[in-house]
Design an enzyme around this catalytic site. Sequence first.
Site, PDB file in Angstrom:
ATOM      1  N   GLY A 150     -46.547  62.939  19.383  1.00 51.72           N
ATOM      2  CA  GLY A 150     -47.153  62.638  18.101  1.00 51.72           C
ATOM      3  C   GLY A 150     -48.663  62.597  18.254  1.00 51.72           C
ATOM      4  N   GLN A 188     -57.199  60.304  16.037  1.00 54.39           N
ATOM      5  CA  GLN A 188     -57.299  60.646  17.450  1.00 54.39           C
ATOM      6  C   GLN A 188     -58.111  61.917  17.699  1.00 54.39           C
ATOM      7  OE1 GLN A 188     -52.863  59.889  18.068  1.00 54.39           O
ATOM      8  NE2 GLN A 188     -53.756  59.436  20.073  1.00 54.39           N
ATOM      9  N   CYS A 212     -50.120  56.811  25.270  1.00 58.52           N
ATOM     10  CA  CYS A 212     -50.874  57.319  24.128  1.00 58.52           C
ATOM     11  C   CYS A 212     -51.859  58.356  24.645  1.00 58.52           C
ATOM     12  CB  CYS A 212     -51.609  56.165  23.457  1.00 58.52           C
ATOM     13  SG  CYS A 212     -52.608  56.650  22.036  1.00 58.52           S
ATOM     14  N   LEU A 213     -52.012  59.435  23.898  1.00 58.59           N
ATOM     15  CA  LEU A 213     -52.939  60.484  24.317  1.00 58.59           C
ATOM     16  C   LEU A 213     -54.387  59.990  24.364  1.00 58.59           C
ATOM     17  CD1 LEU A 213     -51.384  63.517  22.386  1.00 58.59           C
ATOM     18  CD2 LEU A 213     -51.198  62.985  24.837  1.00 58.59           C
ATOM     19  N   HIS A 252     -45.784  54.142  16.044  1.00 58.90           N
ATOM     20  CA  HIS A 252     -46.979  54.243  16.904  1.00 58.90           C
ATOM     21  C   HIS A 252     -48.068  55.034  16.186  1.00 58.90           C
ATOM     22  CE1 HIS A 252     -49.041  54.979  20.907  1.00 58.90           C
ATOM     23  NE2 HIS A 252     -49.559  55.938  20.161  1.00 58.90           N
ATOM     24  N   GLU A 253     -47.710  56.186  15.634  1.00 61.60           N
ATOM     25  CA  GLU A 253     -48.709  57.009  14.942  1.00 61.60           C
ATOM     26  C   GLU A 253     -49.197  56.337  13.664  1.00 61.60           C
ATOM     27  OE1 GLU A 253     -50.030  59.209  16.674  1.00 61.60           O
ATOM     28  OE2 GLU A 253     -48.445  59.378  18.168  1.00 61.60           O
ATOM     29  N   HIS A 284     -51.976  53.984  14.341  1.00 61.20           N
ATOM     30  CA  HIS A 284     -53.291  54.622  14.488  1.00 61.20           C
ATOM     31  C   HIS A 284     -54.020  54.687  13.147  1.00 61.20           C
ATOM     32  CE1 HIS A 284     -53.792  55.874  18.622  1.00 61.20           C
ATOM     33  NE2 HIS A 284     -52.556  56.346  18.656  1.00 61.20           N
TER      34      HIS A 284
END
Length: 184
Positions: free
Chosen positions: A46, A51, A106-107, A148-149, A152
């Site tokens: 995701g 991000q 997480c990225l 999670h997304e 953000h």
Amino acid sequence: MAVRPIRIYGDPVLREKSRPVGEISSALRLLAGDLVDTMFDAEGVGLAAPQVGEPVRMYVVNLGAIGPELFLDRRGPALEGEPEYLVLVNPRVVKREGAQTGDEGCLSFPDLFDKVTRPEVVRVEATDLDGRPIEIEGSGLLARVLVHEYDHLEGVLFIDHLSKLRQQFIRGKLRKLRESGQAV
């Protein structure tokens, strides 16, 4: 479409509350394509618009990385067939049930993973890039990714769900990420 640099912990955009998407413009469609390309390039499940430095309420999910058994319900033309990914515009979490604890990363936090408790079941309502409604409900990894997304978009990071003790334990890693300040 293009692969964009992913913002790393310490970048202020990751703490901003994202603004709602008004009209679906060609610029928004381009951003969605860039999110998809960036997510796949980074081998993520995701990716949210903040991000890549865009504080708007949109994120993408790599449906190909999620087992079909985790889909409890799905409605909307964007979910017909077996799409490889999903773009969610102005998503809202409308249901959270149960709890699951598992490893999460997480990225925006390269090489950092920790145990995070999330809801076992999550339902999200959104629109697709054509303004059509989407409803998706999932469990396990799908629920984890959906929430999670969404976090953000609220300026909430996965480390915020860790205990104060765990946050203290990873403080050195977080300082190094913040000091590196470079997107990947």
